[in-house]
Design a protein around this motif. Structure first.
Motif, PDB file in Angstrom:
ATOM      1  N   VAL A   1       9.918  -4.261  -3.068  1.00  0.00           N
ATOM      2  CA  VAL A   1      10.442  -4.592  -1.730  1.00  0.00           C
ATOM      3  C   VAL A   1       9.257  -4.884  -0.809  1.00  0.00           C
ATOM      4  CG1 VAL A   1      11.799  -3.760   0.222  1.00  0.00           C
ATOM      5  CG2 VAL A   1      12.451  -3.124  -2.116  1.00  0.00           C
ATOM      6  N   ASP A   2       9.314  -6.011  -0.132  1.00  0.00           N
ATOM      7  CA  ASP A   2       8.166  -6.473   0.654  1.00  0.00           C
ATOM      8  C   ASP A   2       8.133  -5.806   2.028  1.00  0.00           C
ATOM      9  OD1 ASP A   2       5.926  -7.826   1.452  1.00  0.00           O
ATOM     10  OD2 ASP A   2       6.967  -9.721   1.870  1.00  0.00           O
ATOM     11  N   VAL A   3       7.744  -4.535   2.030  1.00  0.00           N
ATOM     12  CA  VAL A   3       7.619  -3.762   3.265  1.00  0.00           C
ATOM     13  C   VAL A   3       6.324  -2.952   3.190  1.00  0.00           C
ATOM     14  CG1 VAL A   3      10.107  -3.588   3.729  1.00  0.00           C
ATOM     15  CG2 VAL A   3       8.992  -1.867   2.294  1.00  0.00           C
ATOM     16  N   PRO A   4       5.740  -2.597   4.322  1.00  0.00           N
ATOM     17  CA  PRO A   4       4.472  -1.856   4.296  1.00  0.00           C
ATOM     18  C   PRO A   4       4.607  -0.355   4.086  1.00  0.00           C
ATOM     19  CG  PRO A   4       5.043  -2.396   6.555  1.00  0.00           C
ATOM     20  CD  PRO A   4       6.072  -3.061   5.685  1.00  0.00           C
ATOM     21  N   VAL A   5       5.837   0.187   4.135  1.00  0.00           N
ATOM     22  CA  VAL A   5       6.022   1.645   4.041  1.00  0.00           C
ATOM     23  C   VAL A   5       7.142   1.976   3.058  1.00  0.00           C
ATOM     24  CG1 VAL A   5       6.561   3.763   5.310  1.00  0.00           C
ATOM     25  CG2 VAL A   5       5.272   1.928   6.444  1.00  0.00           C
TER      26      VAL A   5
ATOM     27  N   PHE B   1       8.803  15.140  -5.565  1.00  0.00           N
ATOM     28  CA  PHE B   1       8.851  15.775  -6.875  1.00  0.00           C
ATOM     29  C   PHE B   1       9.093  14.761  -7.992  1.00  0.00           C
ATOM     30  CE2 PHE B   1       9.768  19.683  -4.438  1.00  0.00           C
ATOM     31  CZ  PHE B   1       8.965  20.596  -5.110  1.00  0.00           C
ATOM     32  N   ASP B   2       9.911  13.766  -7.723  1.00  0.00           N
ATOM     33  CA  ASP B   2      10.383  12.872  -8.771  1.00  0.00           C
ATOM     34  C   ASP B   2       9.354  11.859  -9.246  1.00  0.00           C
ATOM     35  OD1 ASP B   2      12.786  14.155  -8.662  1.00  0.00           O
ATOM     36  OD2 ASP B   2      13.871  12.548  -7.626  1.00  0.00           O
ATOM     37  N   HIS B   3       8.314  11.631  -8.457  1.00  0.00           N
ATOM     38  CA  HIS B   3       7.388  10.553  -8.789  1.00  0.00           C
ATOM     39  C   HIS B   3       5.976  11.085  -9.019  1.00  0.00           C
ATOM     40  CE1 HIS B   3      10.373   7.492  -7.953  1.00  0.00           C
ATOM     41  NE2 HIS B   3      10.700   8.166  -6.869  1.00  0.00           N
ATOM     42  N   PRO B   4       5.304  10.593 -10.065  1.00  0.00           N
ATOM     43  CA  PRO B   4       3.934  11.024 -10.357  1.00  0.00           C
ATOM     44  C   PRO B   4       2.925  10.304  -9.484  1.00  0.00           C
ATOM     45  CG  PRO B   4       4.617   9.401 -11.970  1.00  0.00           C
ATOM     46  CD  PRO B   4       5.820   9.658 -11.087  1.00  0.00           C
ATOM     47  N   ALA B   5       1.684  10.727  -9.591  1.00  0.00           N
ATOM     48  CA  ALA B   5       0.605  10.099  -8.826  1.00  0.00           C
ATOM     49  C   ALA B   5       0.477   8.621  -9.154  1.00  0.00           C
ATOM     50  CB  ALA B   5      -0.709  10.824  -9.101  1.00  0.00           C
ATOM     51  N   SER B   6       0.779   8.248 -10.402  1.00  0.00           N
ATOM     52  CA  SER B   6       0.650   6.844 -10.791  1.00  0.00           C
ATOM     53  C   SER B   6       1.591   5.940  -9.999  1.00  0.00           C
ATOM     54  CB  SER B   6       0.908   6.690 -12.290  1.00  0.00           C
ATOM     55  OG  SER B   6       2.195   7.158 -12.639  1.00  0.00           O
ATOM     56  N   THR B   7       2.759   6.463  -9.624  1.00  0.00           N
ATOM     57  CA  THR B   7       3.688   5.675  -8.803  1.00  0.00           C
ATOM     58  C   THR B   7       3.105   5.440  -7.420  1.00  0.00           C
ATOM     59  OG1 THR B   7       5.615   6.531  -9.979  1.00  0.00           O
ATOM     60  CG2 THR B   7       5.996   5.624  -7.788  1.00  0.00           C
ATOM     61  N   VAL B   8       2.530   6.482  -6.853  1.00  0.00           N
ATOM     62  CA  VAL B   8       1.913   6.352  -5.535  1.00  0.00           C
ATOM     63  C   VAL B   8       0.740   5.370  -5.608  1.00  0.00           C
ATOM     64  CG1 VAL B   8       0.800   7.594  -3.637  1.00  0.00           C
ATOM     65  CG2 VAL B   8       2.625   8.709  -4.952  1.00  0.00           C
ATOM     66  N   GLN B   9      -0.044   5.476  -6.654  1.00  0.00           N
ATOM     67  CA  GLN B   9      -1.174   4.562  -6.824  1.00  0.00           C
ATOM     68  C   GLN B   9      -0.710   3.119  -6.938  1.00  0.00           C
ATOM     69  OE1 GLN B   9      -3.121   6.144 -10.283  1.00  0.00           O
ATOM     70  NE2 GLN B   9      -3.875   7.972  -9.228  1.00  0.00           N
ATOM     71  N   ASP B  10       0.383   2.903  -7.668  1.00  0.00           N
ATOM     72  CA  ASP B  10       0.919   1.549  -7.817  1.00  0.00           C
ATOM     73  C   ASP B  10       1.379   0.987  -6.477  1.00  0.00           C
ATOM     74  OD1 ASP B  10       2.041  -0.744  -9.429  1.00  0.00           O
ATOM     75  OD2 ASP B  10       3.901   0.034  -8.568  1.00  0.00           O
ATOM     76  N   LEU B  11       2.057   1.809  -5.695  1.00  0.00           N
ATOM     77  CA  LEU B  11       2.504   1.358  -4.375  1.00  0.00           C
ATOM     78  C   LEU B  11       1.306   1.070  -3.477  1.00  0.00           C
ATOM     79  CD1 LEU B  11       5.564   3.738  -3.889  1.00  0.00           C
ATOM     80  CD2 LEU B  11       5.644   1.253  -4.150  1.00  0.00           C
TER      81      LEU B  11
ATOM     82  N   ALA C   1      -1.568   0.030  -4.499  1.00  0.00           N
ATOM     83  CA  ALA C   1      -2.134  -1.227  -4.989  1.00  0.00           C
ATOM     84  C   ALA C   1      -1.345  -2.430  -4.475  1.00  0.00           C
ATOM     85  CB  ALA C   1      -2.163  -1.228  -6.516  1.00  0.00           C
ATOM     86  N   ARG C   2      -0.079  -2.212  -4.151  1.00  0.00           N
ATOM     87  CA  ARG C   2       0.771  -3.268  -3.595  1.00  0.00           C
ATOM     88  C   ARG C   2       0.681  -3.340  -2.071  1.00  0.00           C
ATOM     89  NH1 ARG C   2       4.894  -4.698  -7.534  1.00  0.00           N
ATOM     90  NH2 ARG C   2       4.726  -3.352  -9.379  1.00  0.00           N
ATOM     91  N   GLY C   3      -0.197  -2.518  -1.500  1.00  0.00           N
ATOM     92  CA  GLY C   3      -0.407  -2.547  -0.065  1.00  0.00           C
ATOM     93  C   GLY C   3       0.526  -1.681   0.741  1.00  0.00           C
ATOM     94  N   ARG C   4       1.183  -0.723   0.086  1.00  0.00           N
ATOM     95  CA  ARG C   4       2.131   0.141   0.803  1.00  0.00           C
ATOM     96  C   ARG C   4       1.490   1.475   1.206  1.00  0.00           C
ATOM     97  NH1 ARG C   4       4.610  -4.564  -0.240  1.00  0.00           N
ATOM     98  NH2 ARG C   4       5.779  -4.633  -2.212  1.00  0.00           N
ATOM     99  N   LYS C   5       1.948   2.015   2.313  1.00  0.00           N
ATOM    100  CA  LYS C   5       1.750   3.423   2.621  1.00  0.00           C
ATOM    101  C   LYS C   5       2.950   4.166   2.056  1.00  0.00           C
ATOM    102  CE  LYS C   5      -2.055   3.281   5.137  1.00  0.00           C
ATOM    103  NZ  LYS C   5      -3.304   3.965   4.719  1.00  0.00           N
ATOM    104  N   VAL C   6       2.749   5.421   1.619  1.00  0.00           N
ATOM    105  CA  VAL C   6       3.804   6.126   0.899  1.00  0.00           C
ATOM    106  C   VAL C   6       4.053   7.500   1.522  1.00  0.00           C
ATOM    107  CG1 VAL C   6       4.719   6.680  -1.373  1.00  0.00           C
ATOM    108  CG2 VAL C   6       2.897   4.977  -1.165  1.00  0.00           C
ATOM    109  N   ILE C   7       5.317   7.744   1.855  1.00  0.00           N
ATOM    110  CA  ILE C   7       5.750   9.012   2.455  1.00  0.00           C
ATOM    111  C   ILE C   7       6.376   9.883   1.371  1.00  0.00           C
ATOM    112  CG2 ILE C   7       7.252  10.090   4.173  1.00  0.00           C
ATOM    113  CD1 ILE C   7       7.136   7.447   5.748  1.00  0.00           C
TER     114      ILE C   7
END
Length: 266
Positions: free
Chosen positions: A57-61, A67-77, A79-85
């Protein structure tokens, strides 16, 4: 003798300069929260707490379950230019979380309307602070930029405990401090009545259904302070809330209650 005094003074200064080491540049202790993310009003966002995560989804956030997502998911986001909450429930117990057994029964109250969830006795900070600190450690260690602590308005609900507004203020500020100590931005979830007192403690707001209940104007202090308000509606069409949301500077969209991939932004 008068001509010797300046010479002696000069020699004394030279000796002092040669024998005294220069003071090192002062380096104050680094504040871990000094460079945390501070989202500005108007940022588009995606809130997905169920189903297979769609990172495209083309959004910045993005706001996703911590709990459900590993560090690799955050890293991928990232890399796509997202900030992650990092979504966490800090005011209610959930029986499906891996740390559920660490919560003593004495702090578990009535159900909050969601299966497997019960309100927490937020007065018991002696019990809850170390548990929540570990959860926030998890968010930090996975690389999240911020945290969305949910169920932070128990005092307005039937929890099974005689919670007061003062209890809620104390607990909400505790969660904000724990997040900031870890370099995480933190959002105030709902709890509109306490915005005037909690605005300095929180970096953004997350709100559900303020348009449906004619309450969006109460979030204006966040926008006025240069802080984002991430807002969703479930029951109204975008034509019914987007004009006001745009006027107020909210980051608004229509979602379904399960908070899956589907979204309809303003």
């Amino acid at each position: 003798m008068r001509r010797l005094l300046p010479l002696l003074a000069g020699l004394l200064l030279l000796v002092t300069a040669c024998t005294t080491a220069p003071d090192p540049d002062p380096k104050p202790d680094r504040d871990p929260s000094s460079d945390r993310w501070r989202p500005k009003p108007g940022l588009a966002w995606q809130w997905q707490l169920s189903g297979r995560l769609d990172p495209t989804v083309d959004v910045p956030v993005y706001d996703i379950d911590g709990f459900d997502h590993p560090a690799s998911t955050v890293q991928d986001l990232h890399a796509r230019g997202r900030k992650v909450i990092c979504y966490l429930s800090t005011g209610a117990w959930e029986d499906f979380r891996p740390d559920a057994a660490r919560f003593p029964k004495s702090v578990l109250g009535q159900g909050n309307g969601w299966e497997g969830e019960r309100w927490l006795d937020i007065r018991r900070t002696d019990v809850l602070e170390p548990l929540m600190a570990k959860r926030l450690d998890m968010c930090r260690d996975k690389g999240f930029d911020a945290v969305e602590p949910d169920n932070m308005d128990g005092y307005r609900n039937r929890t099974g405990f005689p919670l007061t507004a003062a209890d809620q203020l104390r607990y909400n500020r505790l969660i904000a401090r724990l997040a900031h100590d870890r370099g995480l931005a933190v959002g105030l979830k709902n709890d509109l009545d306490q915005i005037p007192r909690l605005l300095p403690d929180f970096d953004f707001a997350v709100n559900e259904q303020c348009a449906e209940y004619d309450e969006c104007g109460r979030l204006a202090p966040f926008v006025a302070a240069g802080k984002a308000v991430f807002h969703v509606e479930y029951e109204l069409d975008t034509g019914e809330f987007c004009p006001q949301a745009r006027k107020l500077g909210l980051s608004s969209m229509l979602k379904k209650y399960e908070l899956g991939v589907w979204r309809k932004p303003c």
